[in-house]
Design a protein around this motif. Structure first.
Motif, PDB file in Angstrom:
ATOM      1  N   TYR A 114       0.857  -1.198   0.000  1.00 28.67           N
ATOM      2  CA  TYR A 114       0.000   0.000   0.000  1.00 28.67           C
ATOM      3  C   TYR A 114       0.889   1.242   0.000  1.00 28.67           C
ATOM      4  O   TYR A 114       2.100   1.150   0.273  1.00 28.67           O
ATOM      5  CB  TYR A 114      -0.977  -0.002   1.199  1.00 28.67           C
ATOM      6  CG  TYR A 114      -0.368  -0.351   2.531  1.00 28.67           C
ATOM      7  CD1 TYR A 114       0.109   0.625   3.393  1.00 28.67           C
ATOM      8  CD2 TYR A 114      -0.277  -1.684   2.943  1.00 28.67           C
ATOM      9  CE1 TYR A 114       0.662   0.298   4.625  1.00 28.67           C
ATOM     10  CE2 TYR A 114       0.276  -2.019   4.175  1.00 28.67           C
ATOM     11  CZ  TYR A 114       0.744  -1.024   5.011  1.00 28.67           C
ATOM     12  OH  TYR A 114       1.309  -1.348   6.212  1.00 28.67           O
ATOM     13  N   ARG A 140       3.771   2.887   3.031  1.00 26.92           N
ATOM     14  CA  ARG A 140       4.006   1.806   3.990  1.00 26.92           C
ATOM     15  C   ARG A 140       5.313   2.075   4.743  1.00 26.92           C
ATOM     16  O   ARG A 140       6.284   2.521   4.149  1.00 26.92           O
ATOM     17  CB  ARG A 140       4.133   0.496   3.193  1.00 26.92           C
ATOM     18  CG  ARG A 140       4.136  -0.726   4.043  1.00 26.92           C
ATOM     19  CD  ARG A 140       4.118  -1.960   3.161  1.00 26.92           C
ATOM     20  NE  ARG A 140       3.865  -3.134   3.957  1.00 26.92           N
ATOM     21  CZ  ARG A 140       3.858  -4.374   3.475  1.00 26.92           C
ATOM     22  NH1 ARG A 140       4.100  -4.597   2.205  1.00 26.92           N
ATOM     23  NH2 ARG A 140       3.625  -5.391   4.254  1.00 26.92           N
ATOM     24  N   LYS A 154      -9.455   1.668  -2.797  1.00 26.42           N
ATOM     25  CA  LYS A 154      -9.365   2.144  -1.407  1.00 26.42           C
ATOM     26  C   LYS A 154      -8.263   1.479  -0.575  1.00 26.42           C
ATOM     27  O   LYS A 154      -7.567   2.141   0.188  1.00 26.42           O
ATOM     28  CB  LYS A 154     -10.716   1.884  -0.708  1.00 26.42           C
ATOM     29  CG  LYS A 154     -11.780   2.906  -1.052  1.00 26.42           C
ATOM     30  CD  LYS A 154     -12.077   3.797   0.155  1.00 26.42           C
ATOM     31  CE  LYS A 154     -12.498   5.202  -0.197  1.00 26.42           C
ATOM     32  NZ  LYS A 154     -13.439   5.374  -1.292  1.00 26.42           N
ATOM     33  N   SER A 155      -8.091   0.144  -0.731  1.00 27.56           N
ATOM     34  CA  SER A 155      -7.184  -0.548   0.193  1.00 27.56           C
ATOM     35  C   SER A 155      -5.724  -0.111   0.013  1.00 27.56           C
ATOM     36  O   SER A 155      -4.909  -0.253   0.916  1.00 27.56           O
ATOM     37  CB  SER A 155      -7.299  -2.068   0.049  1.00 27.56           C
ATOM     38  OG  SER A 155      -6.684  -2.446  -1.143  1.00 27.56           O
ATOM     39  N   ARG A 158      -4.775   2.959   2.677  1.00 25.17           N
ATOM     40  CA  ARG A 158      -5.169   2.823   4.092  1.00 25.17           C
ATOM     41  C   ARG A 158      -4.411   3.768   5.017  1.00 25.17           C
ATOM     42  O   ARG A 158      -4.912   4.089   6.078  1.00 25.17           O
ATOM     43  CB  ARG A 158      -5.049   1.364   4.544  1.00 25.17           C
ATOM     44  CG  ARG A 158      -3.665   0.788   4.462  1.00 25.17           C
ATOM     45  CD  ARG A 158      -3.684  -0.706   4.627  1.00 25.17           C
ATOM     46  NE  ARG A 158      -3.827  -1.364   3.343  1.00 25.17           N
ATOM     47  CZ  ARG A 158      -3.478  -2.623   3.111  1.00 25.17           C
ATOM     48  NH1 ARG A 158      -3.018  -3.355   4.093  1.00 25.17           N
ATOM     49  NH2 ARG A 158      -3.606  -3.147   1.932  1.00 25.17           N
ATOM     50  N   VAL A 159      -3.188   4.213   4.632  1.00 21.87           N
ATOM     51  CA  VAL A 159      -2.486   5.165   5.506  1.00 21.87           C
ATOM     52  C   VAL A 159      -2.095   6.442   4.751  1.00 21.87           C
ATOM     53  O   VAL A 159      -1.191   7.154   5.168  1.00 21.87           O
ATOM     54  CB  VAL A 159      -1.222   4.526   6.152  1.00 21.87           C
ATOM     55  CG1 VAL A 159      -1.558   3.338   7.023  1.00 21.87           C
ATOM     56  CG2 VAL A 159      -0.180   4.132   5.100  1.00 21.87           C
TER      57      VAL A 159
END
Ligand SMILES: C[S@@+](CC[C@H](N)C(=O)[O-])C[C@H]1O[C@@H](n2cnc3c(N)ncnc32)[C@H](O)[C@@H]1O
Length: 291
Positions: free
Chosen positions: A84, A87, A168-169, A172-173
């Motif tokens: 993602y 990371r 979306k995934s 995540r941050v």
């Protein structure tokens, strides 16, 4: 009414033959706990080629003239591609606040205006695009030749990386401000903008292929995060030796937070930054090179 496809059984001997063949190809090592996983995932390939059993499939993988294509296809089934954007925040902070300023200062002195960063095992591209966004945020590279090279063994994720379209995934941050500045919304997905893509090249590369790695040329920073955890000790050593040869003296190797060079290599120096510890290829004679 639905029927379940019969799964083709994988004997212990066939498991060992296929496991070793995969290991020699790409360094991924499956222990006997993974028999069911190989059986399940590779059964699809047997059915696709109409093989009755794994022994025939093994012979195909070993001797058929299309074996390279088949090995490439099974990489798509066997690799773990989880990734993602942004990371491992601490390490990225070390990159922007300490590693890049140190490299820049060293290069300014020598008049070198190139920066080459390799994301080895980049999966669907979130890592090299994150690096590109961070460099754009930092600025100050006008007149420089900046290259970020993302590579992976799995064709499926390479195609995704080249498309640069994310759901979306992957976010995540990710801070919203990055999404606003560097992505364009498209049918509920987000496409990475051209100014980010222009810095990034995506290619297919097996990390055990030292000859292909030699063609990449020298790097200032190598990111190889969450890749060698799936390798055994010998394959890790081979890959880390290739990284050592590929890095400029004073260049940095960034591994994932659960990975280290313990029992693999003593060739690198562990460099303590404020935000993280990273490996550096030493300068000849152990000089600090002003970093
Ligand atoms: C878990 S992902 C890590 C992605 C990214 N580096 C990160 O940390 O978010 C591991 C990637 O390594 C790739 N990989 C595994 N074995 C490889 C090999 N021998 N050569 C190149 N890539 C490999 C897989 O295909 C997968 O995409």
């Amino acid at each position: 009414m639905f029927t379940l496809e019969p799964e083709i059984p994988l004997s212990d001997e066939e498991f060992r033959l296929i496991r070793d063949l995969i290991y020699n190809h790409c360094g991924l090592y499956f222990d006997s706990d993974a028999t069911y996983l190989l059986e399940k995932r590779l059964s699809k390939r047997l059915q696709f080629h109409h093989f009755a059993g794994f022994r025939d499939y093994y012979h195909f993988l070993k001797y058929n003239r299309n074996r390279d294509q088949e090995l490439s296809d099974i990489m798509d089934l066997l690799t773990t591609n989880e990734t993602y954007f942004f990371r491992e925040a601490f390490q990225l902070k070390a990159f922007t606040d300490e590693i890049i300023p140190a490299l820049r200062a060293m290069k300014m002195k020598s008049g070198d205006r190139t920066l080459r960063i390799w994301s080895a095992g980049c999966s669907s591209g979130e890592e090299p695009y994150t690096i590109a966004m961070l460099l754009l945020e930092m600025g100050g590279f006008a007149g420089w030749q900046v290259e970020i090279i993302g590579t992976d063994i799995c064709q499926r994720v390479i195609q995704q990386a080249r498309k640069g379209l994310y759901g979306k995934s992957s976010f995540r941050v990710t801070d919203d401000s990055y999404i606003r500045r560097y992505f364009t919304e498209q049918d509920g997905m987000y496409r990475v903008n051209d100014k980010v893509r222009e810095l990034v090249t995506i290619s297919h590369l097996n990390l055990l292929d030292a000859n292909r790695i030699a063609l990449l040329g020298c790097m200032d920073v190598i990111y190889c995060r969450n890749v060698i955890i799936y390798f055994d000790q010998l394959a890790r050593r081979k890959v880390i030796d290739s990284f050592y040869r590929t890095l400029h003296e004073g260049g940095y190797l960034l591994l994932g937070h659960s990975e280290s060079l313990m029992n693999i290599s003593t060739a690198f120096t562990l460099k303590h930054f404020k935000n993280d510890m990273v490996y550096q290829k030493p300068f000849p004679g152990g000089a600090g090179g002003g970093l």
